[in-house]
Write a protein that holds these residues in place. Structure first.
Motif, PDB file in Angstrom:
ATOM      1  N   PRO A 170     -16.892  -4.279   2.252  1.00  0.00           N
ATOM      2  CA  PRO A 170     -16.738  -4.773   3.631  1.00  0.00           C
ATOM      3  C   PRO A 170     -15.643  -4.018   4.392  1.00  0.00           C
ATOM      4  CG  PRO A 170     -15.865  -6.367   2.036  1.00  0.00           C
ATOM      5  CD  PRO A 170     -16.603  -5.326   1.253  1.00  0.00           C
ATOM      6  N   ARG A 171     -14.670  -3.510   3.672  1.00  0.00           N
ATOM      7  CA  ARG A 171     -13.574  -2.795   4.347  1.00  0.00           C
ATOM      8  C   ARG A 171     -14.073  -1.475   4.933  1.00  0.00           C
ATOM      9  NH1 ARG A 171      -9.198  -2.828  -0.350  1.00  0.00           N
ATOM     10  NH2 ARG A 171      -7.757  -1.926   1.195  1.00  0.00           N
ATOM     11  N   ALA A 172     -15.042  -0.872   4.261  1.00  0.00           N
ATOM     12  CA  ALA A 172     -15.603   0.391   4.767  1.00  0.00           C
ATOM     13  C   ALA A 172     -16.335   0.162   6.082  1.00  0.00           C
ATOM     14  CB  ALA A 172     -16.540   1.009   3.734  1.00  0.00           C
ATOM     15  N   LEU A 173     -16.965  -0.989   6.195  1.00  0.00           N
ATOM     16  CA  LEU A 173     -17.702  -1.327   7.415  1.00  0.00           C
ATOM     17  C   LEU A 173     -16.743  -1.403   8.606  1.00  0.00           C
ATOM     18  CD1 LEU A 173     -20.351  -2.348   8.765  1.00  0.00           C
ATOM     19  CD2 LEU A 173     -19.643  -4.662   8.128  1.00  0.00           C
ATOM     20  N   ALA A 174     -15.671  -2.132   8.415  1.00  0.00           N
ATOM     21  CA  ALA A 174     -14.683  -2.285   9.493  1.00  0.00           C
ATOM     22  C   ALA A 174     -14.094  -0.933   9.883  1.00  0.00           C
ATOM     23  CB  ALA A 174     -13.574  -3.233   9.033  1.00  0.00           C
ATOM     24  N   LEU A 175     -13.906  -0.098   8.880  1.00  0.00           N
ATOM     25  CA  LEU A 175     -13.277   1.199   9.114  1.00  0.00           C
ATOM     26  C   LEU A 175     -14.194   2.145   9.898  1.00  0.00           C
ATOM     27  CD1 LEU A 175     -10.466   1.988   8.147  1.00  0.00           C
ATOM     28  CD2 LEU A 175     -11.532   3.237   6.296  1.00  0.00           C
ATOM     29  N   LEU A 176     -15.479   2.132   9.536  1.00  0.00           N
ATOM     30  CA  LEU A 176     -16.454   2.964  10.251  1.00  0.00           C
ATOM     31  C   LEU A 176     -16.516   2.552  11.725  1.00  0.00           C
ATOM     32  CD1 LEU A 176     -19.496   3.315   7.826  1.00  0.00           C
ATOM     33  CD2 LEU A 176     -18.133   5.185   8.790  1.00  0.00           C
ATOM     34  N   TYR A 198     -15.053   7.672   2.917  1.00  0.00           N
ATOM     35  CA  TYR A 198     -15.190   7.490   1.467  1.00  0.00           C
ATOM     36  C   TYR A 198     -14.200   6.460   0.948  1.00  0.00           C
ATOM     37  CZ  TYR A 198     -11.072  10.129  -0.409  1.00  0.00           C
ATOM     38  OH  TYR A 198      -9.829  10.550  -0.773  1.00  0.00           O
ATOM     39  N   TYR A 199     -14.424   6.169  -0.325  1.00  0.00           N
ATOM     40  CA  TYR A 199     -13.588   5.192  -1.025  1.00  0.00           C
ATOM     41  C   TYR A 199     -12.799   5.939  -2.089  1.00  0.00           C
ATOM     42  CZ  TYR A 199     -12.513   1.269  -4.191  1.00  0.00           C
ATOM     43  OH  TYR A 199     -11.886   0.369  -5.004  1.00  0.00           O
ATOM     44  N   PHE A 200     -11.498   5.947  -1.929  1.00  0.00           N
ATOM     45  CA  PHE A 200     -10.584   6.553  -2.913  1.00  0.00           C
ATOM     46  C   PHE A 200     -10.338   5.479  -3.953  1.00  0.00           C
ATOM     47  CE2 PHE A 200      -6.115   7.276  -4.214  1.00  0.00           C
ATOM     48  CZ  PHE A 200      -6.164   8.592  -4.605  1.00  0.00           C
ATOM     49  N   ASP A 201     -10.972   5.622  -5.102  1.00  0.00           N
ATOM     50  CA  ASP A 201     -11.079   4.471  -6.008  1.00  0.00           C
ATOM     51  C   ASP A 201      -9.859   4.202  -6.860  1.00  0.00           C
ATOM     52  OD1 ASP A 201     -11.423   6.657  -7.869  1.00  0.00           O
ATOM     53  OD2 ASP A 201     -12.177   5.150  -9.256  1.00  0.00           O
ATOM     54  N   ARG A 202      -8.894   5.104  -6.865  1.00  0.00           N
ATOM     55  CA  ARG A 202      -7.783   4.886  -7.804  1.00  0.00           C
ATOM     56  C   ARG A 202      -7.128   3.538  -7.514  1.00  0.00           C
ATOM     57  NH1 ARG A 202      -5.653  10.942  -7.296  1.00  0.00           N
ATOM     58  NH2 ARG A 202      -7.611  11.894  -7.917  1.00  0.00           N
ATOM     59  N   PHE A 203      -7.141   2.691  -8.500  1.00  0.00           N
ATOM     60  CA  PHE A 203      -6.819   1.282  -8.357  1.00  0.00           C
ATOM     61  C   PHE A 203      -5.507   1.054  -7.613  1.00  0.00           C
ATOM     62  CE2 PHE A 203      -5.257  -2.813  -9.732  1.00  0.00           C
ATOM     63  CZ  PHE A 203      -6.382  -3.605  -9.545  1.00  0.00           C
ATOM     64  N   PRO A 204      -5.453   0.149  -6.669  1.00  0.00           N
ATOM     65  CA  PRO A 204      -6.513  -0.759  -6.231  1.00  0.00           C
ATOM     66  C   PRO A 204      -7.392  -0.197  -5.114  1.00  0.00           C
ATOM     67  CG  PRO A 204      -4.440  -1.421  -5.258  1.00  0.00           C
ATOM     68  CD  PRO A 204      -4.159  -0.186  -6.051  1.00  0.00           C
ATOM     69  N   GLY A 205      -7.282   1.056  -4.788  1.00  0.00           N
ATOM     70  CA  GLY A 205      -8.249   1.688  -3.891  1.00  0.00           C
ATOM     71  C   GLY A 205      -7.864   1.721  -2.430  1.00  0.00           C
ATOM     72  N   SER A 206      -8.335   2.757  -1.741  1.00  0.00           N
ATOM     73  CA  SER A 206      -8.115   2.921  -0.300  1.00  0.00           C
ATOM     74  C   SER A 206      -9.413   3.410   0.325  1.00  0.00           C
ATOM     75  CB  SER A 206      -7.033   3.972  -0.026  1.00  0.00           C
ATOM     76  OG  SER A 206      -5.803   3.587  -0.580  1.00  0.00           O
ATOM     77  N   TYR A 207      -9.590   3.092   1.583  1.00  0.00           N
ATOM     78  CA  TYR A 207     -10.755   3.568   2.327  1.00  0.00           C
ATOM     79  C   TYR A 207     -10.288   4.464   3.468  1.00  0.00           C
ATOM     80  CZ  TYR A 207     -13.538   0.005  -0.048  1.00  0.00           C
ATOM     81  OH  TYR A 207     -14.178  -0.742  -0.999  1.00  0.00           O
ATOM     82  N   LEU A 208     -11.024   5.535   3.700  1.00  0.00           N
ATOM     83  CA  LEU A 208     -10.711   6.395   4.835  1.00  0.00           C
ATOM     84  C   LEU A 208     -11.983   6.761   5.577  1.00  0.00           C
ATOM     85  CD1 LEU A 208      -8.439   7.425   2.470  1.00  0.00           C
ATOM     86  CD2 LEU A 208      -7.719   8.656   4.490  1.00  0.00           C
ATOM     87  N   ALA A 209     -11.855   6.929   6.885  1.00  0.00           N
ATOM     88  CA  ALA A 209     -12.977   7.385   7.707  1.00  0.00           C
ATOM     89  C   ALA A 209     -12.434   8.362   8.737  1.00  0.00           C
ATOM     90  CB  ALA A 209     -13.656   6.206   8.388  1.00  0.00           C
TER      91      ALA A 209
END
Lengths: 745, 158
Positions: free
Chosen positions: A560-566, A590-601
């Protein structure tokens, strides 16, 4: 969960050191009086996280290296916040090497993989809260009032009922005598109470750096030190040409100022001299000669050929999930190629080393103290606790200084010569003897069916694996960004951002002579490029807008965080508005998965000179959601900087290999981005209370695909041609060639 | 005994080097003014930029002999409250900052030649200095700001 995590915090007050050791099994205490310690008393008081002194200063000792990512400001902010310290009375020190500063996940002292805040967040908060509790208890005891009636505020403990208060400085000695609070007695702040976390405090290291007084690797001096330069084999696997004489030691020693010539393992030879210029002259006089090496004909074409051949092989499947039996629909496929890349930090590797009979001191811009200690102990024969690492500021790291090769070299020379050694690496040494990001190729094939969705996605990656010293290999670095590993260390389809009926990911590992390793963003760099240009191609084939297509097929349940970011980045960039005909817009996320993760657009706005193939990136819009943000200004800086470094890698960089060795030597033949090619960048940091994710490593991979997608957009609108760029770097000749062969619409 | 006089930041230093010594090594290794950085040794990155009689030069490709009669200014010679440093602090160069002394010295030389530069002039002048961390947009802003602050500063205080 990995191994049980020990959490350590320390409070040192003059004459006393109180070690707080918080483990998942509870809290125990060790009060150690200085003088009763059977350890190096110089070193011991420093192995603390927090030091409070009667002059009412709080010193935070940071175990992480300051590479420019701001940890010497952000990590102390976390402690200071929970401690209720007055930021104006907080000082920061770089820690020595010590187990107390190990990363709780990696079990070593290192500054890698954007792990500082994401791994230390809870430990640092608990350490700050433990100190605060101790000081409050000390005050309550002094005033003979219930602890509940006292509270800490801005470096004072206050008893409101009686109007009494005392500073931390006034309480620190009494606090040191008290038993430590148990972990269950700690009260962490509610985020609404944060005083410093979430603010952009001025970086504490910057004034000294602008004054020219801050110490980087080359800025330390010792009496009697010699400058060392090393001649290393120019080709992979080359050895000294002993038949004709390996090198002219006599000529080198005849150079005024040259004091020593020492042969090193690996067919290297070091010249040690009183001045840098004497060392340069001595190295020149050595005129060393090597054999042609193990692969005398190796060049970029030969290295690419190995990838080509490997791509034809069946890969090792890391994930094969879903139903592949559906009728696939329309197909998009592409072959991707990325080059070898180098860190090219403006500060080259360097160190200063003194080896004495009973101790070894190392001043170095290092990202990996634990490894440096172990290697120096082995080289010198000294026990590990006699190896003292003085970490200087780093003039950029990007993973290069997480390798210990240059520090080991300094220790070896200092040990052999018996003199303090300042080891210089020239720019040529740096570029020719790097540990590079592997070149890669990939094949991505995806299908889409109207009314059904993305029916299949088959992705094969080919590159050299990153090998660890213990014999393991990092397969994750090969495929990260196509799929992700998550915390469970199993590959999970749910981490692929899009809903795909059938997902198949495989890899083929090649083994070529060019040494490869970690470089900022690692496998995300090539994989996100392939995934995010393929999804764009799929959108075009489906006659959908690239943003809408991503929104339609996003795995919204998992992301859901990727949606908001886009949506955010679309709004920032005016995605839905009409762009001028000579400008194109490209999107990637994309999703930078290294725990706990970050999203970038990211959205890039570009123009292309159709005749010359020159790409001009005008504006870039970035949105980042890296969870709870300690220092928003620093997140903006990392996204900006990562975008520029990523653009440099995507547009310009390619390590030249020729005659079995690295041919590139300096910034003329390993060019990096200059100001005249840098875009205007706007960054938005999302407000979030999710756990903090990484950002420095996360920020470079999007600009490549965003630019490639924007080029497709603008070229199609200008010429009607479909230019899908899949080969990095996106140099003008590559653009022109692709344009020439491109189908029209 | 070789002995060369160098005037750095208004102070005369005697350096125990020959005239063909590289200026960078004389400044940072002999005189230990370490704010001037080594980056490439060939004038490509600009980390070693200093002023010689007000002109930005690359100390790594210059000899001591060529500069012995000149007024050399290094980053240590730019006061904390100088418009350039104020601009750099204000904009916030929140990266490793290894290249920043060179960036500031390049800007110092540039802003002696033009007092109200446009974007294009700034980019042309500042593209000589590399920054791997990517502070270019910030440097651009800081040069604009420094130019403005300099215009507001009396000539004798610049």
């Amino acid at each position: 969960m990995t191994a049980e995590i020990s959490r350590r915090g320390f409070l040192k007050v003059s004459g006393f050191s109180v070690a707080v050791l918080l483990t998942s099994k509870g809290c125990r205490q060790a009060v150690v009086r200085k003088g009763q310690l059977d350890v190096d008393t110089d070193a011991y008081p420093a192995i603390a996280w927090i030091r409070i002194t009667p002059d009412n200063h709080v010193t935070v000792i940071v175990g992480r290296s300051e590479l420019g990512q701001g940890v010497h400001t952000s990590l102390p902010m976390i402690i200071a916040d929970e401690l209720e310290a007055d930021w104006n009375r907080v000082k920061v020190e770089m820690a020595p090497a010590g187990k107390e500063f190990w990363d709780p996940v990696y079990q070593e002292q290192s500054t890698i993989s954007s792990s500082s805040v994401r791994h230390m967040w809870t430990d640092l908060r608990e350490a700050g809260a433990a100190m605060r509790e101790l000081l409050v208890r000390a005050a309550a005891r002094r005033w003979q009032v219930p602890r509940e009636q006292c509270r800490a505020e801005m470096q004072r403990v206050i008893h409101a009922a009686s109007g009494r208060s005392a500073t931390y400085g006034e309480l620190c000695l009494a606090a040191a005598e008290l038993p430590l609070p148990s972990k269950s007695d700690l009260s962490l702040k509610d985020p609404s109470q944060f005083r410093y976390i979430g603010t952009s405090k001025p970086r504490i290291d910057i004034p000294g750096k602008l004054a020219g007084t801050a110490q980087y690797g080359m800025d330390v001096f010792l009496d009697g030190m010699l400058y060392a330069l090393v001649a290393r084999p120019p080709a992979f696997g080359a050895t000294f040409a002993t038949a004709i004489g390996a090198y002219d030691e006599k000529a080198a020693r005849a150079v005024p100022g040259v004091r020593d010539v020492v042969r090193l393992p690996g067919d290297r030879v070091a010249v040690c001299a009183e001045t840098p210029s004497a060392a340069f002259a001595g190295k020149k006089a050595l005129a060393p000669r090597w054999t042609g090496g193990s692969h005398p004909d190796l060049d970029n074409d030969a290295l690419d050929k190995v990838l080509d051949d490997a791509l034809q092989k069946d890969g090792i499947t890391v994930l094969d999930e879903g139903d592949g039996a559906l009728s696939p629909g329309l197909e998009v496929s592409g072959r991707f190629v990325t080059p070898y890349l180098h860190h090219a930090t403006i500060e080259p590797p360097t160190c200063l080393v003194r080896v004495a009979a009973d101790r070894c001191d190392i001043w170095a811009p290092t990202q990996i103290q634990s490894r440096n200690v172990n290697a120096a102990a082995k080289i010198t024969g000294l026990p590990a606790d006699k190896i003292h690492i003085h970490t200087t500021y780093l003039g950029g790291g990007f993973g290069r200084k997480s390798y210990g090769d240059f520090v080991d070299e300094g220790v070896l020379i200092a040990k052999k010569t018996g003199q303090p050694i300042k080891l210089l690496w020239t720019r040529e040494d740096d570029i020719r003897h790097g540990i590079y990001l592997s070149s890669s190729t990939a094949m991505a094939k995806a299908h889409y069916k109207s009314g059904v969705g993305i029916t299949s996605w088959k992705h094969k990656v080919v590159c050299d694996p990153i090998k660890w010293e213990d014999g393991g290999t990092d397969v994750h670095a090969t495929v990260e960004g196509v799929i992700n590993k998550g915390r469970s260390r199993t590959y999970a389809r749910s981490h692929f951002l899009y809903n795909v009926s059938h997902l198949n990911v495989s890899y083929v590992h090649t083994d070529r002579p060019v040494p490869v390793g970690y470089l900022r963003s690692v496998g995300f760099f090539h994989n996100v490029f392939a995934v995010e240009t393929t999804i764009d191609a799929l959108a075009f084939a489906a006659r959908k807008d690239p943003l809408q297509f991503r929104l339609d097929h996003l795995n919204r349940k998992q992301h859901p965080r990727a949606l908001a970011l886009l949506n955010r980045v679309a709004e920032m960039s005016g995605w839905t508005k009409k762009t001028p005909e000579n400008r194109g817009m490209g999107l990637a996320h994309y999703y930078f998965d290294r725990f706990p993760g970050s999203y970038l657009a990211q959205v890039a706005e570009v123009s292309v000179d159709i005749q010359t193939g020159v790409i001009r990136v005008h504006r870039v819009f970035c949105a980042a959601d890296c969870g709870t943000v300690v220092h928003p200004g620093q997140v903006v800086a990392q996204v900006e900087g990562g975008t520029i470094m990523g653009l440099s890698m995507a547009l310009k960089e390619r390590l030249l290999v020729e005659a079995g060795g690295v041919k590139a030597s300096n910034y003329h033949d390993y060019p990096i981005l200059r100001m005249d090619e840098a875009p205007e960048i706007t960054v938005h940091v999302m407000d979030s209370r999710e756990p903090p994710g990484g950002i420095g490593d996360a920020s470079p991979p999007l600009i490549g695909p965003a630019v490639a997608n924007a080029v497709f957009d603008v070229v199609r609108r200008q010429t009607g041609k479909q230019v899908r760029l899949r080969r990095l770097p996106l140099t003008p000749p590559t653009v022109v060639q692709t344009l020439r062969k491109a189908p029209g619409s | 005994m070789p002995d060369v006089k160098l005037t750095i930041n208004g102070q005369v230093h005697r350096v125990n080097v020959t005239e063909d010594e590289i200026l960078l090594w004389a400044i940072r290794e002999h005189l230990r003014l370490t704010g001037t950085k080594y980056g490439c040794g060939t004038g490509l990155c600009g980390a070693c930029t200093v002023l010689a009689d007000g002109k930005a030069i690359r100390a790594c490709t210059e000899t001591v002999g060529n500069n012995k009669d000149k007024q050399i200014t290094t980053i240590e010679g730019i006061a904390e409250d100088h418009p350039l440093k104020r601009a750099w602090m204000e904009v916030g160069m929140d990266q490793c900052a290894y290249c920043q002394p060179g960036q500031i010295m390049q800007a110092a030389g540039f802003l002696r030649t033009v007092d109200n530069p446009d974007e294009e002039e700034i980019v042309a002048a500042m593209s000589a200095i590399l920054c791997r961390c990517g502070t270019y947009p910030r440097i651009k802003k800081a040069v604009h700001l420094a130019a403005k602050l300099l215009r507001e500063t009396p000539a004798d205080k610049r």
